[in-house]
Enzyme design. Structure first.
Site, short mmCIF file in Angstrom:
data_model
loop_
_atom_site.label_atom_id
_atom_site.label_comp_id
_atom_site.label_asym_id
_atom_site.label_seq_id
_atom_site.Cartn_x
_atom_site.Cartn_y
_atom_site.Cartn_z
N ASN A 1 34.50 39.04 51.40
CA ASN A 1 35.63 38.09 50.92
C ASN A 1 35.92 36.98 52.14
O ASN A 1 36.15 36.07 51.73
CB ASN A 1 36.54 38.74 50.20
N CYS B 1 35.64 47.92 45.17
CA CYS B 1 34.46 46.85 45.49
C CYS B 1 34.50 46.36 46.98
O CYS B 1 33.42 45.72 47.15
CB CYS B 1 34.48 45.83 44.62
N PHE B 2 35.24 47.16 48.08
CA PHE B 2 34.96 46.95 49.24
C PHE B 2 35.13 45.26 49.81
O PHE B 2 34.55 44.88 50.56
CB PHE B 2 33.82 47.69 49.93
N CYS B 3 35.95 44.59 49.04
CA CYS B 3 36.15 43.13 49.25
C CYS B 3 34.91 42.45 49.15
O CYS B 3 34.42 41.47 49.94
CB CYS B 3 36.65 42.99 50.80
N ASN B 4 33.86 43.17 48.42
CA ASN B 4 32.46 42.34 48.33
C ASN B 4 32.41 42.00 46.89
O ASN B 4 31.68 42.96 46.17
CB ASN B 4 31.58 43.15 48.75
#
Ligand SMILES: Cc1ncc(COP(=O)(O)O)c(C=O)c1O
Length: 466
Positions: free
Chosen positions: A136, A393-396
């Protein structure tokens, strides 16, 4: 350990034994892992530090008096020497020519990305091109680009491997804004799927008039990045991901020449040569100084050099080899798991082999009827067994949307719902994509992972078989 190695097919066992120095290192320097019964599988979230790093740093602080750098008094000069030494070591570590590159200290990779985003000279009709698969903090640069009228374009990744659509990329790269500013950003390694996107993209982009921002945060913990070979304009980095300690220091490694065309949106203590109140004028410093706002995290910066020397002493070859072997073992083990009716237990998002992929493995679990199990429940169960993994979502988000099959149309509908103009919680998101998983489970191996860690996780996964 011998018993565990026996589980590996013999060529792998041989290679694994060749990395045995990492087991000795774990026993000597990371004993807290096994003493606490920890199964640490979140190296993409954060690396782990050796006790020796702490000892060396503490000893330095205990035996010196350090003042705020960049003055000529003795305590300041002592600190300046260490800060500049660490800066030089960062460039050496990445084999970056100091005449070509400089290392700017930031708080983390996100801080480095923000520096680029806010200062890159985007103008109307310029282009910001980036991959769906991005953290992100790379996605966020689009807001700076758009605010200045630049066009933002995403290049998709393709299932099942989640590698980049190379023909789409080529097509986009062929269309830079002529005589404009064109920035292409991609991660050297995905923090979602573990895919290593080809570093050759840097040259493809250069040949067509693009500047390149390479997000190296998930790559450098287990892979050497050689800036003598690959020469992006900007590289972003968080050091705790590589060697665990200290947190709070990252770097923007940037080409000196390219820095000259960036426009900082403000000035601050440390970034100017002269600023005047009555004269209403300021002159920006040259090179890295212009990008380091205020006082650096100076006491922690020497610990960065200690950490880099630690990695150098171990050598990337062993780390990379160990991680590759464990990743293969993990992928094969997960693939072999089925419910008693033959239904698949695990779906991995990303490559199932170790070609151009790192040690980050993201997946969802399915019950015997093919229904996705809630990733939050998987995390709760793993927590109960002292297994540290990560879910969500692991900042993705781009990686997540492709992996989970959530379309742009669905998302637009969600975001257009009344009452969600300004606020949208993760629970709102879950409700909206009801029926689809809204996240996944990520395990990642790293510097001192061993077979027992992976075995424990595979046993945990097997306990979900019905
Ligand atoms: C690929 C990638 N880029 C950037 C970041 C951002 O790093 P930080 O949160 O340290 O700024 C991360 C963090 O997980 C990452 O994995």
């Amino acid at each position: 350990m011998g018993k565990e190695i026996a589980k590996l097919p013999s060529p792998l066992a041989e290679k694994y034994r060749a990395t045995a120095k990492l087991d000795a290192l774990r026993a000597a320097e990371y004993a807290r892992l096994d003493a606490g019964g920890h199964v640490y599988l979140d190296y993409t979230g954060g690396g782990l530090y050796a006790e020796a790093q702490l000892r060396a740093h503490l000893e330095l602080l205990r035996t010196h008096v350090f003042g705020n750098p960049h003055s000529s008094n003795p305590t300041s000069q002592a600190m300046t020497d260490l800060v500049e030494g660490a800066r030089a070591y960062i460039l050496k570590f990445f084999n970056a020519d100091p005449n070509e590159y400089c290392a700017i200290f930031t708080q983390n990779a996100s801080g480095a990305l923000k520096l680029v985003g806010e200062a890159y000279p985007f103008e109307p009709n310029d282009r910001y091109l980036l991959t769906f698969d991005n953290h992100n903090s790379v996605n966020g640069v689009r807001e700076f680009a758009r605010a200045r009228g630049a066009h933002v374009t995403y290049v998709p990744v393709l299932l099942p491997d989640m590698r980049l659509d190379q023909s789409a990329l080529r097509e986009e790269l062929e269309r830079p804004r002529v005589k404009g500013n064109n920035l292409f950003a991609f991660p050297a390694q995905s923090n979602f799927s573990g895919v290593q996107h080809p570093l050759e993209f840097v040259e493809w982009a250069h040949a067509r008039g693009w500047d390149v921002l390479l997000d190296a945060a998930a790559f450098t913990p287990t892979n050497r990045l050689d800036l003598g070979q690959v020469k992006p304009e900007f590289v972003t980095q968080s050091f705790y991901k590589v060697f665990g300690y200290p947190t709070g220091v990252g770097a923007l490694i940037a080409k000196r020449e390219t820095l000259k065309k960036l426009h900082r949106p403000w000035f601050a203590g440390g970034t100017i040569t002269v600023a005047s109140v009555q004269g209403d004028k300021y002159y920006l410093s040259e090179g890295e100084a212009a990008f380091e706002d205020g006082t650096l995290n100076y006491l922690n910066i020497p610990a960065v050099e200690i950490g880099l020397r630690h990695i150098d002493a171990i050598g990337y070859a062993a780390i990379h080899e160990r991680v590759t072997l464990l990743t293969q073992f993990l992928l094969d083990g997960l693939n072999a798991l089925h419910h008693s009716n033959g239904a698949t237990l695990v779906r991995v998002y990303g490559p199932l082999d170790t070609q151009q992929r790192g040690g980050t493995v993201t997946m969802n679990f399915y019950d015997a009827h093919g229904r996705a199990m809630d990733h939050r429940e998987i995390e709760r169960r793993a927590n109960a067994q002292n297994i540290s993994l990560r879910t969500g979502c692991f900042c993705n988000p781009g990686g997540g949307e492709i992996a989970l099959g959530i379309t742009g149309t669905e998302l637009s509908q969600c975001f257009r719902q009344p009452g969600h103009e300004a606020r949208f919680t993760i629970d709102d998101f879950r409700m909206c994509v009801d029926g689809k998983s809204s996240g996944a489970v990520r395990v990642s191996v790293g510097l001192v992972s061993n077979l027992a860690d992976v075995e424990t996780f595979l046993e945990f996964a097997a306990s979900l078989v019905a």
